[in-house]
Design an enzyme around this catalytic site. Sequence first.
Site, mmCIF file in Angstrom:
data_model
loop_
_atom_site.group_PDB
_atom_site.id
_atom_site.type_symbol
_atom_site.label_atom_id
_atom_site.label_comp_id
_atom_site.label_asym_id
_atom_site.label_seq_id
_atom_site.Cartn_x
_atom_site.Cartn_y
_atom_site.Cartn_z
ATOM 1 N N LYS A 173 -26.903 11.317 14.861
ATOM 2 C CA LYS A 173 -26.566 12.559 15.573
ATOM 3 C C LYS A 173 -26.605 13.694 14.554
ATOM 4 O O LYS A 173 -25.659 13.902 13.800
ATOM 5 C CB LYS A 173 -25.173 12.500 16.193
ATOM 6 C CG LYS A 173 -24.889 13.697 17.122
ATOM 7 C CD LYS A 173 -23.425 14.026 17.260
ATOM 8 C CE LYS A 173 -22.966 15.004 16.220
ATOM 9 N NZ LYS A 173 -23.589 16.358 16.306
ATOM 10 N N GLU A 248 -17.786 11.677 3.798
ATOM 11 C CA GLU A 248 -17.903 12.670 2.723
ATOM 12 C C GLU A 248 -17.489 13.994 3.334
ATOM 13 O O GLU A 248 -18.111 14.478 4.276
ATOM 14 C CB GLU A 248 -19.335 12.718 2.181
ATOM 15 C CG GLU A 248 -19.446 13.421 0.828
ATOM 16 C CD GLU A 248 -19.388 14.925 0.937
ATOM 17 O OE1 GLU A 248 -18.383 15.512 0.456
ATOM 18 O OE2 GLU A 248 -20.299 15.535 1.506
ATOM 19 N N CYS A 282 -20.599 21.533 0.127
ATOM 20 C CA CYS A 282 -19.304 20.907 -0.141
ATOM 21 C C CYS A 282 -19.007 20.882 -1.637
ATOM 22 O O CYS A 282 -17.836 20.793 -2.036
ATOM 23 C CB CYS A 282 -19.253 19.503 0.446
ATOM 24 S SG CYS A 282 -20.562 18.412 -0.122
ATOM 25 N N GLU A 383 -10.843 25.069 2.006
ATOM 26 C CA GLU A 383 -12.290 25.209 1.865
ATOM 27 C C GLU A 383 -12.778 26.365 2.739
ATOM 28 O O GLU A 383 -12.597 26.362 3.954
ATOM 29 C CB GLU A 383 -12.999 23.921 2.261
ATOM 30 C CG GLU A 383 -14.489 23.957 1.988
ATOM 31 C CD GLU A 383 -15.171 22.635 2.302
ATOM 32 O OE1 GLU A 383 -16.042 22.224 1.510
ATOM 33 O OE2 GLU A 383 -14.834 22.017 3.337
#
Length: 481
Positions: A173, A248, A282, A383
């Site tokens: 996906k 992750e 990231c 973040e």
Amino acid sequence: METYTNYVDGVWRASGSGELKPIINPATMDVVGNAPVSTLADLDEAVQAATEAKAKWSKLSGAARGDYLYKVADLMEERLDDIAITMTKEMGKTLPEAKGETARGIAILRYYAGEGMRKVGDVIPSTDSEALMFTKRAPLGVVGIITPWNFPVAIPIWKMAPALIYGNTVVIKPASETAITAAKVIACFYEAGIPKGVVNMIIGSGSVIGQGIVEHPAIAGISFTGSDEVGHQIALGSVKTGKKYQLEMGGKNPVIIAEDADLSKAVEGTISGAFRSTGQKCTATSRVLVHSSIKAAFVDKLLSALKEIKIGNGLNDGIWMGPCSSEGQMEGVLSYIEKGKSEGAKLIYGGSRLQGPSYDQGFYVEPTIFDEVDSQMQIAQEEIFGPVIALISFDNLEEAFALANDTKFGLSASIYTENIGAMLAFIDDVDAGLVRVNAETAGVELQAPFGGMKQSSSHSREQGQAAIEFYTNVKTVFIKG
């Protein structure tokens, strides 16, 4: 305008809903194409196809599976420019970066194609002199792969390639925002002649298709890259359904500028780590920890270098930084900038949406720098996933290491220093899965393990030979004559 459908059991299929979602170019607000809005029935068909294909695929030799990956790599190489241009149109990354990412995906395919010829077990001495004992690797079966928009070629391939070479079948996906890029990659698998059902792609929302992958009883493992919030939900759902999972997630990555750092290299690495891909990595540099004795000189060089950055449509020549990937992404970044101001951090560069004829039709945010940041501020803890960095001063390396570790994340970290002792202490004392010395926080070579500590990952590793640990189970064999 381009429209791609799902890919199931070797056939391109429209979604059961018949609905389409427009994909917006973040540099121009033009509609690039349409992505299907798929249903659970579409997912069931893909999983069924992967289930039926897994026995025959797993019985092929590793070399035979590798031959397919080599063919896919060759096709992608022929189409590199088209895939890269599509990527830039869909998510805004500059064309040179998009070409580099596509080339990386090709290299990953060839790396794992070669893995088909490597060992998959060990002989173990038995206490019985008349017995043979050894291990071999068994594929998980059907693997569900959920990937983000920020690396729409590299991340899907670094998950799919090892899954396939070790004998699994795949249902992927991809992010809807970059569905056309993903479809052009899957088209290379299709035209390479990969057996039907081995690779399947379902495009749809995370709440329907992503959650459906987590809950589907025929899926044996899930590999996910995305936010820590969604990752935690996947972990809980995978435990309930008995799936192996690999996550992750986020990062709040520090670069430490030591007292003896080469300031020119440190500034170059900080800017590249923080602002390439508009900070939407990231592993992007988010916190800049600077020794108080050199901070003024470092900041002067940093501000001077930032003025040379050219921002605009990533398809245009000379552009160094593109837009945020979407309006929602831009609004999120701008909200964090406002939080930084309200928390008392000192805005010393940028901080606004860019305006003017070149920018009004896109989602552009200036590179932004906050100074006098406290480690407990939201802009130092959460973040942001955009072109924003927080400057924090320190007086000694022990303080710097403590600041570096002062978040829930532990993905990547770097230090600029000429002192061997400082390098070794940094390597030992900083809690990050990727540590780099005299290099930016972003970037890891494809043959090396990649993953984070703390809440940045599920404590597993992707890429390189480490990938075999997730995509297979160890089977211990004992034979007595």
